[in-house]
Design an enzyme around this catalytic site. Structure first.
Site, short mmCIF file in Angstrom:
data_model
loop_
_atom_site.label_atom_id
_atom_site.label_comp_id
_atom_site.label_asym_id
_atom_site.label_seq_id
_atom_site.Cartn_x
_atom_site.Cartn_y
_atom_site.Cartn_z
N GLU A 47 21.08 12.49 -24.73
CA GLU A 47 20.81 13.71 -24.38
C GLU A 47 22.29 14.99 -24.67
O GLU A 47 23.27 14.68 -23.92
CB GLU A 47 20.24 14.39 -22.70
CG GLU A 47 20.54 14.21 -21.89
CD GLU A 47 19.30 14.71 -20.88
OE1 GLU A 47 18.57 14.43 -21.19
OE2 GLU A 47 20.06 15.22 -19.43
N TYR A 82 19.03 23.10 -24.85
CA TYR A 82 19.01 21.19 -24.66
C TYR A 82 18.27 20.96 -25.91
O TYR A 82 17.57 21.33 -26.48
CB TYR A 82 17.76 21.05 -23.18
CG TYR A 82 17.94 19.99 -22.70
CD1 TYR A 82 18.09 19.12 -22.44
CD2 TYR A 82 16.44 18.81 -24.25
CE1 TYR A 82 18.09 17.90 -22.23
CE2 TYR A 82 16.29 17.62 -23.35
CZ TYR A 82 17.04 17.14 -22.86
OH TYR A 82 16.37 15.24 -22.85
#
Length: 378
Positions: free
Chosen positions: A189, A101
């Site tokens: 993101e 991530y």
């Protein structure tokens, strides 16, 4: 404003972030054609602005172009959490060895952006933060200096990234920061950022949220807006330059000035009622603008009373009164209304409304008490 995955990844690629080859399709035959171009082994991904697409069956792996068409047919007919799937992203399938991530958002407490990385990618990052916060590594970015190389390198080390991938990871982190900053984002993101079997880093999924207040600087982003996820009234209000937010109460509010609108909502709460909306018509509102605002308020079936609170400075009270009467001539309604007009041409405005037999009030407290009483059926 939220961007779809394909829109986010297209933006990312402009800043040097590697993404899979992919095409966007709105009909199943396009998906088959694109699958043929990409070698047949593809992923069909529903493009809707909600989470949980995979669990809902909106992300499927196809091994042949024919299967890609069949899956696209199925997914394009779906609704995921109430939103229709109008497009699918056809991405080349990738062999994955690890999922990471990487994201940036605003940290209001720290008053600066924060970049986060975690070796626990590919899952709900909020759940990771709740259950295992130590797995999320953070670095704070000075907006005047930008992301420094040592910060990106520290993230790579902290998530145990192989040394051979430090440099490409740092380039991706720098690209994500550049995309975030240049597009006035509040969130950017990549989840997951994957390590492929060829030992390459690839942004398999992407998400961006752009600050609505900055869209005047980015007309090209404003054109990407997906109206399916937006409240009809808020979309309509934007056309007329109105600041409108739908709430859950029963008293519609029309006020000029954001501060006065907040105070009006507070007074309604104090009197035992609940506002149905925040609506600021701004300074110098014309009769047409007021009429549009009233139509938007009355489109909410929950509204049992409407409270107007107008302080006439730049905005003339007689213009507001004419706007109210214009709207009432266009929209049939039995919803009772209470009007408080103070300031420039207030007497003329009150006279016009009195002739139309509308309830008026001298003070905000009196107006709120009347509106709450009406809404409660008194």
């Amino acid at each position: 404003m939220k961007l779809h995955e394909y829109q986010s990844k297209q933006l990312f690629s402009r800043y040097g972030i590697p993404i899979p080859r992919g095409r966007i399709a709105s009909i199943a035959s396009e998906a088959r054609h694109f699958a043929e171009e990409l070698g047949g082994h593809v992923v069909i991904k529903a493009q809707v602005l909600v989470g949980g697409r995979g669990k809902a069956g909106g992300i499927r792996l196809a091994k042949t172009p024919k299967e890609a068409e069949e899956l696209a047919t199925m997914i394009l007919g779906m609704e995921i959490k109430g939103l229709p799937v109008r497009k699918v992203l056809v991405d080349e399938a990738v062999s994955i060895t690890k999922e990471i991530y990487l994201g940036i958002t605003n940290d209001r407490a720290a008053r600066r952006p924060v970049m986060m990385a975690s070796a626990a990618g590919g899952v709900d990052i909020e759940e990771v933060a709740r259950v295992s916060p130590e797995k999320i590594i953070k670095v704070y970015i000075d907006p005047l200096l930008g992301l420094r190389d040592y910060q990106a390198r520290d993230l790579a080390v902290s998530i145990d990234l192989p040394r051979s991938l430090w440099r490409p990871f740092m380039e991706i982190a720098a690209g994500l920061w550049a995309a975030y900053q240049a597009n006035d984002a509040t969130l950017a993101e990549i989840n997951p950022l994957v390590i492929t079997s060829e030992q390459r880093l690839l942004a398999l999924d992407g998400k961006m949220v752009v600050d609505d207040n900055a869209l005047f600087r980015h007309p090209e982003l404003d054109e990407m807006r997906d109206l399916d996820v937006e409240d009809w009234a808020e979309v309509e209000a934007r056309k007329f330059g109105l600041s409108y937010i739908s709430l859950d109460g029963e008293i519609g509010c029309m006020v000029n000035g954001a501060g006065l609108a907040m105070a009006t909502m507070d007074i309604i709460h104090l009197c035992g009622g609940e506002p149905a909306n925040f609506l600021d018509i701004g300074g110098g509102a014309s009769a047409d603008k007021v009429a549009a605002a009233l139509r938007i308020i009355l489109s909410d079936a929950r509204v049992k009373a409407v409270l107007f609170n107008i302080f006439g400075g730049i905005t003339r009270c007689d213009e507001v009164a004419r706007g109210i009467l214009t709207a009432l001539g266009e929209v049939e309604t039995k919803v009772p209304m209470v009007v408080r007009l103070v300031g420039t041409n207030a007497e003329e405005g009150r006279r016009l409304l009195a002739e139309a037999r509308m309830a008026t009030a001298e003070t905000l407290l009196e107006a709120a008490q009347k509106a709450v009483a009406i809404a409660k059926g008194a």
